[in-house]
Enzyme design. Structure first.
Site, mmCIF file in Angstrom:
data_model
loop_
_atom_site.group_PDB
_atom_site.id
_atom_site.type_symbol
_atom_site.label_atom_id
_atom_site.label_comp_id
_atom_site.label_asym_id
_atom_site.label_seq_id
_atom_site.Cartn_x
_atom_site.Cartn_y
_atom_site.Cartn_z
ATOM 1 N N GLY A 102 0.683 -1.115 -0.171
ATOM 2 C CA GLY A 102 0.152 0.120 0.147
ATOM 3 C C GLY A 102 0.843 1.365 0.105
ATOM 4 N N CYS A 123 -14.055 4.320 -28.188
ATOM 5 C CA CYS A 123 -15.321 5.104 -28.202
ATOM 6 C C CYS A 123 -16.231 5.296 -26.681
ATOM 7 C CB CYS A 123 -16.266 4.423 -29.359
ATOM 8 S SG CYS A 123 -15.597 4.594 -30.884
ATOM 9 N N GLU A 124 -15.509 5.899 -25.916
ATOM 10 C CA GLU A 124 -15.846 6.240 -24.645
ATOM 11 C C GLU A 124 -15.491 7.755 -24.139
ATOM 12 O OE1 GLU A 124 -17.822 4.143 -22.401
ATOM 13 O OE2 GLU A 124 -17.713 2.517 -23.541
ATOM 14 N N ARG A 136 2.809 -1.445 -5.836
ATOM 15 C CA ARG A 136 2.896 -0.121 -6.462
ATOM 16 C C ARG A 136 4.559 0.482 -6.219
ATOM 17 N NH1 ARG A 136 -1.407 3.176 -7.885
ATOM 18 N NH2 ARG A 136 -2.388 2.050 -6.378
ATOM 19 N N ARG A 142 -6.069 3.778 -15.240
ATOM 20 C CA ARG A 142 -5.919 4.445 -14.188
ATOM 21 C C ARG A 142 -6.702 5.784 -14.070
ATOM 22 N NH1 ARG A 142 -2.034 5.898 -11.844
ATOM 23 N NH2 ARG A 142 -2.792 5.496 -9.905
ATOM 24 N N TYR A 164 -9.576 5.761 -11.651
ATOM 25 C CA TYR A 164 -9.612 6.337 -10.367
ATOM 26 C C TYR A 164 -9.263 7.920 -10.482
ATOM 27 C CZ TYR A 164 -7.805 1.596 -9.146
ATOM 28 O OH TYR A 164 -7.646 0.277 -9.050
HETATM 29 C C1 LIG Z 1 -3.086 -5.096 -3.861
HETATM 30 C C2 LIG Z 1 -2.407 -5.813 -2.545
HETATM 31 C C3 LIG Z 1 -0.956 -5.383 -2.113
HETATM 32 C C4 LIG Z 1 -0.280 -4.300 -2.779
HETATM 33 O O1 LIG Z 1 -0.749 -3.200 -2.848
HETATM 34 P P1 LIG Z 1 0.325 -1.878 -3.259
HETATM 35 O O2 LIG Z 1 -0.683 -0.658 -3.082
HETATM 36 O O3 LIG Z 1 0.412 -2.156 -4.808
HETATM 37 O O4 LIG Z 1 1.464 -1.856 -2.652
HETATM 38 C C5 LIG Z 1 -0.795 -6.346 -1.182
HETATM 39 N N1 LIG Z 1 -1.439 -6.904 -0.610
HETATM 40 C C6 LIG Z 1 -2.681 -7.382 -0.856
HETATM 41 C C7 LIG Z 1 -3.596 -8.104 -0.080
HETATM 42 C C8 LIG Z 1 -3.294 -6.689 -1.916
HETATM 43 O O5 LIG Z 1 -4.588 -6.893 -2.340
#
Ligand SMILES: *Cc1c(COP(=O)(O)O)cnc(C)c1O
Length: 424
Positions: A246, A352-353, A286, A322, A326
């Site tokens: 995350g 076409c969107e 990420r 993305r 988002y």
């Molecule tokens: C998507 C996900 C991650 C990775 O998240 P990032 O934001 O890309 O680091 C890690 N663990 C689980 C369970 C996920 O679903």
């Protein structure tokens, strides 16, 4: 003057041409065509090594979240560094094994593991299932008994923490589908500990993506340690804590913590609360690959207008969703900057969107035929691509200093319908 590039240092202008490592990106566009994903091997390695050094000296497992970018070459580069992998499907397990990854460093996350996926993962000998519900626990136990194997599991707790990120990528709040409800976790641990074919290894959480603060992680780890302490009083001893992934990256002007700062803050908290003996599992996606990739696209047409100017490019929402999905802001820079006057453009694709846009209101000096690089396209980009509008997906290239390896060739239109048939 070269445009600002808030990406990895492996992407830079040399003699007014954007390079990835030692390779000029306009040459790649000519050689492999566009749209084209380009990844830097050394950027991926540097990002992984930041986690490895931060965790050095601790029992730890760094499980790259395969869903961010599952190209075999990406997995291969990481497997060679000793990475583990966080998977969310049987397909991702197959990719990890095909790339030479170690099954016994794989953790299996996700709310909907099928029976077939569980059996395959048990037979492969994965490190751990991150269990998300009571019924999943029963299913894993039954499958393991049938195979005469033991299943190592960790419970994914929903700590009800606001990670303060985009609602689509927040996962640790009560109303998200993910994880075992905090209030139910102790009861589920007791059940897991009593099951014949289950080894309960630990607890974990994953609270969201593109997180730019340390505080939500600390809140989450505190809540998990509260549970671990309660379990110790019941003589249920756990061996690992999974902190999830995350960590955010810089797309524009975000200031996410450094990996080293985040990890040391978390380790300090674990130590302060008597958890030094626990194996630390992290699941970064990420932050390993996001800024290690760009998407190259060619300007097809310029379409000036009264209220908007459009630059119509050959990449579209099917290649990179993305922005449409988002509202993500992604940096768009010319590969060979021109000294013409700039105009403000929306960068849009041929699909076409109306949602088919890649960037809005960008001041750029453009001519048809120019190559643009969309930065920060290493994560959740090719991995989320589709064939909408019967568009073959881009090729992918991995740069290793002076070498450009084609690690996925461009799809052909024939491949798109090769498995379809007309009525007899
Ligand atoms: C998507 C996900 C991650 C990775 O998240 P990032 O934001 O890309 O680091 C890690 N663990 C689980 C369970 C996920 O679903």
């Amino acid at each position: 003057m070269s445009p600002a590039l808030p990406a990895s240092e492996e992407f830079s202008y040399r003699n007014h041409r954007l390079h990835c490592e030692d390779v000029a990106l306009d040459e790649l566009a000519t050689r492999f065509g566009t749209p084209l994903y380009v990844y830097s091997r050394h950027a991926i390695e540097a990002a992984y090594n930041a986690y490895a050094s931060a965790l050095d000296g601790r029992p730890a497992l760094i499980c790259y979240a395969v869903k961010a970018n599952s190209n075999l070459a990406v997995l291969d580069v990481l497997a060679r560094l000793g990475a583990g992998f966080d998977i969310v499907s049987g397909g991702e397990l197959a990719r990890v094994l095909a790339a030479g990854g170690d099954a016994n460093k794989v953790v299996f996350s996700g709310v909907g593991k099928s029976e077939a996926e569980i059996v395959t993962a048990l037979k492969a000998g994965i490190a751990c299932f991150n269990v998300e519900s009571n019924s999943e626990l029963d299913r894993i136990d039954a499958a393991a008994q049938k195979l005469n194997l033991r299943a190592r599991v960790s419970l994914r707790v929903n700590p009800d923490i606001d990670a303060r990120t985009h609602p689509h990528i927040s996962t640790g709040l009560k109303n998200n589908k993910f994880g075992v409800a905090y209030a139910d976790t102790l009861a589920l641990c007791r059940r897991a500990a009593a099951k014949p074919a289950i080894d309960l290894l630990g607890l974990g959480c994953h609270i969201g993506s593109q997180i730019t603060e340390i505080a939500p992680y600390i809140e989450a780890v505190d809540r998990i340690i509260d549970l671990i302490d309660a379990l110790v009083r019941e003589k249920i001893e756990l061996r690992h804590i999974d902190l999830g992934g995350g960590l955010g990256i810089r797309y524009r002007d975000e200031l996410p913590p450094l990996v080293s700062d985040l990890v040391s803050a978390l380790l300090a908290r674990l130590d302060a609360r008597g958890q030094r003996d626990k194996t630390v599992v992290v699941e970064p996606g990420r932050s390993i690959v996001g800024n290690a990739g760009v998407l190259l696209t060619r300007v097809e047409y310029l379409k000036p207008g009264d209220s908007k100017n459009f630059a119509i490019v050959d990449a579209a929402m099917n290649d990179l969703i993305r922005p449409a999905m988002y509202d993500a802001w992604m940096n768009v820079v010319p590969v060979v900057p021109r000294s013409l006057e700039r105009r403000v453009y929306d960068i849009v694709g041929p699909v076409c969107e109306s949602a088919d846009w890649l960037a809005r209101d960008r001041a750029l000096a453009l001519e048809p035929g120019d190559i643009l690089a969309i930065a920060g396209a290493g994560a959740y980009s090719m991995a989320m691509s589709s064939n909408y509008n019967a568009r073959p997906r881009p090729a992918e290239v991995m740069i290793d200093r002076t070498h450009a390896h084609c690690v996925r060739s461009r799809e052909t239109v024939e491949e798109l319908f090769a498995t379809e048939s007309c009525l007899p």
